[in-house]
Design a protein around this motif. Structure first.
Motif, PDB file in Angstrom:
ATOM      1  N   THR A  37       0.845  -1.190   0.000  1.00  0.00           N
ATOM      2  CA  THR A  37       0.000   0.000   0.000  1.00  0.00           C
ATOM      3  C   THR A  37       0.883   1.243   0.000  1.00  0.00           C
ATOM      4  O   THR A  37       2.107   1.142   0.143  1.00  0.00           O
ATOM      5  N   ASP A  38       0.257   2.395  -0.140  1.00  0.00           N
ATOM      6  CA  ASP A  38       1.048   3.630  -0.157  1.00  0.00           C
ATOM      7  C   ASP A  38       1.596   3.920   1.236  1.00  0.00           C
ATOM      8  O   ASP A  38       1.019   3.489   2.242  1.00  0.00           O
TER       9      ASP A  38
ATOM     10  N   ASN B 130      -0.668   5.077   4.364  1.00  0.00           N
ATOM     11  CA  ASN B 130      -1.783   4.275   4.878  1.00  0.00           C
ATOM     12  C   ASN B 130      -1.463   3.757   6.281  1.00  0.00           C
ATOM     13  O   ASN B 130      -0.423   3.129   6.503  1.00  0.00           O
TER      14      ASN B 130
ATOM     15  N   TRP C 227     -11.104   2.536   3.467  1.00  0.00           N
ATOM     16  CA  TRP C 227     -10.171   2.124   4.518  1.00  0.00           C
ATOM     17  C   TRP C 227     -10.726   2.310   5.919  1.00  0.00           C
ATOM     18  O   TRP C 227     -10.277   1.646   6.865  1.00  0.00           O
TER      19      TRP C 227
ATOM     20  N   ILE D 144     -10.596   2.964  -1.307  1.00  0.00           N
ATOM     21  CA  ILE D 144      -9.534   1.995  -1.611  1.00  0.00           C
ATOM     22  C   ILE D 144      -9.364   1.928  -3.125  1.00  0.00           C
ATOM     23  O   ILE D 144     -10.331   1.689  -3.866  1.00  0.00           O
TER      24      ILE D 144
ATOM     25  N   VAL E  26       1.332   2.103  -6.838  1.00  0.00           N
ATOM     26  CA  VAL E  26       0.957   2.042  -5.418  1.00  0.00           C
ATOM     27  C   VAL E  26       1.705   3.111  -4.623  1.00  0.00           C
ATOM     28  O   VAL E  26       1.124   3.800  -3.775  1.00  0.00           O
TER      29      VAL E  26
ATOM     30  N   SER F 179      -4.104   3.348  -2.106  1.00  0.00           N
ATOM     31  CA  SER F 179      -3.997   2.216  -3.044  1.00  0.00           C
ATOM     32  C   SER F 179      -3.581   0.924  -2.347  1.00  0.00           C
ATOM     33  O   SER F 179      -3.041   0.916  -1.240  1.00  0.00           O
ATOM     34  N   ILE F 180      -3.837  -0.183  -3.033  1.00  0.00           N
ATOM     35  CA  ILE F 180      -3.385  -1.505  -2.597  1.00  0.00           C
ATOM     36  C   ILE F 180      -3.033  -2.302  -3.856  1.00  0.00           C
ATOM     37  O   ILE F 180      -3.689  -2.174  -4.894  1.00  0.00           O
TER      38      ILE F 180
END
Length: 309
Positions: A148-149, A152, A173, A183, A224, A230-231
């Motif tokens: 993820t970024d 997060n 999220w 998300i 990402v 993002s994921i």
């Protein structure tokens, strides 16, 4: 007087006999030692000869191999395939190894139609692929990391939560203890071995709701890293500090955890051939001999993967 003479002669005879025996023993000991020394020298020379012969055999094999080996397939296997190619060409300077990274499906197709010697696939082969005479040669085990970024705050996901994100059930999220933020679901393109393995392991074949479908591992990492909320999923060996990595069921994605079976997202790296390895040309057989050797296993470990055996 006569008796005294007899005693003297007898004593002299015994002395001579004793000296003869001692001399004989001394002679035998000297001869035995010489023989042992000669045998030891012969053994040492023989051992040196064996070492020299082995080195000469290796050198002869390197000189005999000429031509090329072509590999086509998984982008996730790029790091391994590149390292393998470089080391193999150092050992066999008259052999050129060419590697192309276009996805697992394309790699298997290339080896099936004879366009490549080896098809690299970051997943198990399908039954339909095997039915065409393609052999699944597993050379390493890879973990799939979920990333993820960096901003997060969520750092752990259960298997059910991960499934819910990718099938579109969970879309924010905040539902997972994070910020009130949509998300952004990122994945690989159709035909990617990473995508196939990820979806199969989670039983999500054709059920994922992607925001973006990207054509390489590097593209997923970059997307990402630069996209809030993002994921994505990537091969374990490409992880760096540009992204955050999720624990899954409170387990980190490490080689040790994958070996222990506690990390559930893992998959094989396959170097597929048309027919068994024993049926391939000498260059291809030598490549497999290397990757399955102790030195080859160390190479696999050096790029963050787990040797297959």
């Amino acid at each position: 007087m006569k008796k005294n003479l007899i005693k003297i002669l007898t004593a002299a005879g015994m002395a001579v006999l004793t000296m003869g025996v001692l001399a004989g023993c001394s002679s035998n000991t000297t001869e035995t030692t010489a023989a042992e020394t000669k045998a030891a020298e012969t053994t040492t020379a023989s051992g040196a000869g064996d070492t020299t012969t082995a080195a000469a055999t290796t050198a002869d094999k390197a000189a005999d191999l000429k031509g090329s080996v072509s590999m086509v397939g998984s982008t996730s296997m790029e790091k391994l395939a590149t390292a393998l190619s470089e080391v193999f060409m150092e050992k066999y300077p008259n052999v050129t190894v060419q590697a192309e990274f276009v996805g697992s499906g394309a790699g298997v197709e290339a080896v099936t139609n004879g366009a490549a010697d080896i098809g690299n696939a970051s997943r198990n082969l399908k039954d339909e692929e095997k039915s065409k005479g393609i052999t699944e040669n597993i050379v390493a085990i890879d973990g799939i990391a979920v990333v993820t970024d960096p901003a997060n705050a969520v750092d752990n996901l259960t298997k059910d939560q991960l499934i819910a994100i990718y099938n579109g059930t969970t879309t924010n999220w905040k539902d997972l203890g994070g910020a009130d933020q949509p998300i952004v679901v990122i994945g690989r393109e159709s035909g990617s071995g990473t995508r196939s393995a990820f979806e199969e392991l989670l039983k999500l074949e054709d059920a994922c709701k992607y925001s973006n479908e990207l054509d390489s591992t590097g593209a997923v990492m970059a997307k990402v890293a630069s996209t809030p909320g993002s994921i994505g999923y990537v091969s374990l060996d490409v992880l760096d500090n540009t992204v955050n990595t999720f624990k899954l069921e409170n387990v980190d994605p490490t080689a040790e955890n994958i070996k222990a079976g506690s990390y559930f997202l893992s998959r094989p790296f396959v170097m597929a051939t048309k027919g068994e390895i024993s049926e391939q040309n000498d260059n291809v057989k030598a490549l497999f001999d290397y990757i399955y050797s102790d030195e080859g296993k160390e190479l696999v470990k050096s790029v963050g993967l787990i040797p297959a055996n």
